[in-house]
Design an enzyme around this catalytic site. Structure first.
Site, mmCIF file in Angstrom:
data_model
loop_
_atom_site.group_PDB
_atom_site.id
_atom_site.type_symbol
_atom_site.label_atom_id
_atom_site.label_comp_id
_atom_site.label_asym_id
_atom_site.label_seq_id
_atom_site.Cartn_x
_atom_site.Cartn_y
_atom_site.Cartn_z
ATOM 1 N N GLU A 1 0.859 -1.186 0.000
ATOM 2 C CA GLU A 1 0.000 0.000 0.000
ATOM 3 C C GLU A 1 0.896 1.238 0.000
ATOM 4 O OE1 GLU A 1 -3.047 -0.271 3.055
ATOM 5 O OE2 GLU A 1 -2.988 -2.444 3.009
ATOM 6 N N LYS B 1 -0.593 3.319 -5.469
ATOM 7 C CA LYS B 1 0.260 2.187 -5.082
ATOM 8 C C LYS B 1 1.233 1.832 -6.206
ATOM 9 C CE LYS B 1 -3.758 0.360 -2.616
ATOM 10 N NZ LYS B 1 -4.749 -0.729 -2.587
ATOM 11 N N ARG C 1 3.458 -14.577 -8.073
ATOM 12 C CA ARG C 1 2.152 -14.983 -8.597
ATOM 13 C C ARG C 1 1.758 -14.286 -9.884
ATOM 14 N NH1 ARG C 1 -1.917 -15.265 -3.619
ATOM 15 N NH2 ARG C 1 -3.202 -16.161 -5.253
#
Ligand SMILES: [Zn+2]
Length: 270
Positions: A3, A59, A110
């Site tokens: 964040e 972000k 990922r």
């Protein structure tokens, strides 16, 4: 997901190391990283360019080049930008070779993150919809008081909306509302003036404090040196279900709002 405080930490570190360096080459270790960005020409656009400055919007890391153009990096769940020696980890997907013989490694276990090249920032569809930066001058209690009036949804859910305010995610939304003593289920437009004032203050206080401790490493977040952030030790409610509230000693509760966990103290946040 990193964040605002985590991405601000990455930006501050990279801004110290990268300006003035040229990208001499780009190694695409895992081509899927470019497929996800729909920009197979990313490497062509960046090769030979000199980094002028590193900044942050919401972000995202935004790298500006002397020759023009910008590289945006949205790390999403597991993205990392690690500066220094060349990494050969399983999660290293792309490596920028720099003119000082150092490397900027992009790790993404990922593959949810996005790297994309923009020739100009002001026409980008995503960037132009983002809300104000909470640590800049446009974000004031006065602005917030007007802005919350237009929203019937719970204040916690609203804080996660990047079009409303940029950079706050699930960890800091819970922490900010605890600091402001506001119940996360309260409808945004029902906040009193006192609550709006304390929310504006808590947004700045919690985010600034988290930057001071270089962010929160829940799972994957690492700074450009590969180090974890230390704010996790200072979290008061996030991920602390059934533990004692640090203020009143009552048990911290977890509820689900719009599919995301919210942590709060029912006694302190009314
Ligand atoms: Zn409490």
């Amino acid at each position: 997901m990193p964040e605002l405080p985590e991405v601000e930490t990455i930006k501050n570190d990279l801004q110290k190391s990268l300006p003035g360096l040229q990208i001499t080459d780009i190694d695409v270790i895992d081509p899927r990283i470019l497929k996800a960005c729909h920009q197979p020409d990313l490497t062509v656009a960046l090769r030979g360019k000199t980094i002028q400055a590193v900044s942050r919007r919401a972000k995202m890391i935004v790298m500006a080049f002397k020759e023009g153009g910008f590289l945006c990096a949205h790390m999403k769940m597991t993205g990392q930008l690690i500066y220094g020696k060349r990494l050969d980890q399983k999660e290293t997907k792309l490596i920028f070779k720099l003119s000082n013989r150092m490397f900027l490694n992009y790790n993404d276990q990922r593959l949810f993150g996005r790297l994309f090249y923009l020739s100009t920032l002001d026409k980008d569809a995503y960037l132009s919809t983002l809300g104000p930066e909470p640590l800049q001058n446009g974000f004031t209690a006065r602005w917030l008081a007007e802005a919350v009036k237009r929203h019937r949804i719970p204040i916690k859910t609203l804080l996660l909306n990047q079009r409303f305010i940029a950079g706050i995610g699930n960890i800091y939304a819970s922490e900010i509302l605890f600091d402001a003593k506001i119940n996360p289920q309260k409808k945004a437009r029902r906040l009193s003036k006192v609550e709006v004032d304390s929310l504006a203050l808590s947004v700045r206080r919690v985010l600034s404090e988290a930057i001071k401790y270089r962010g929160t490493s829940m799972r994957n977040y690492r700074d450009p040196n590969g180090q974890k952030g230390r704010f996790i030790e200072r979290l008061k409610v996030y991920n602390r279900e059934h533990q004692q509230c640090p203020v009143c000693r009552n048990s911290i509760r977890r509820i689900v709002q719009s599919g995301r966990s919210t942590f709060f103290c029912q006694h302190c946040q009314r």
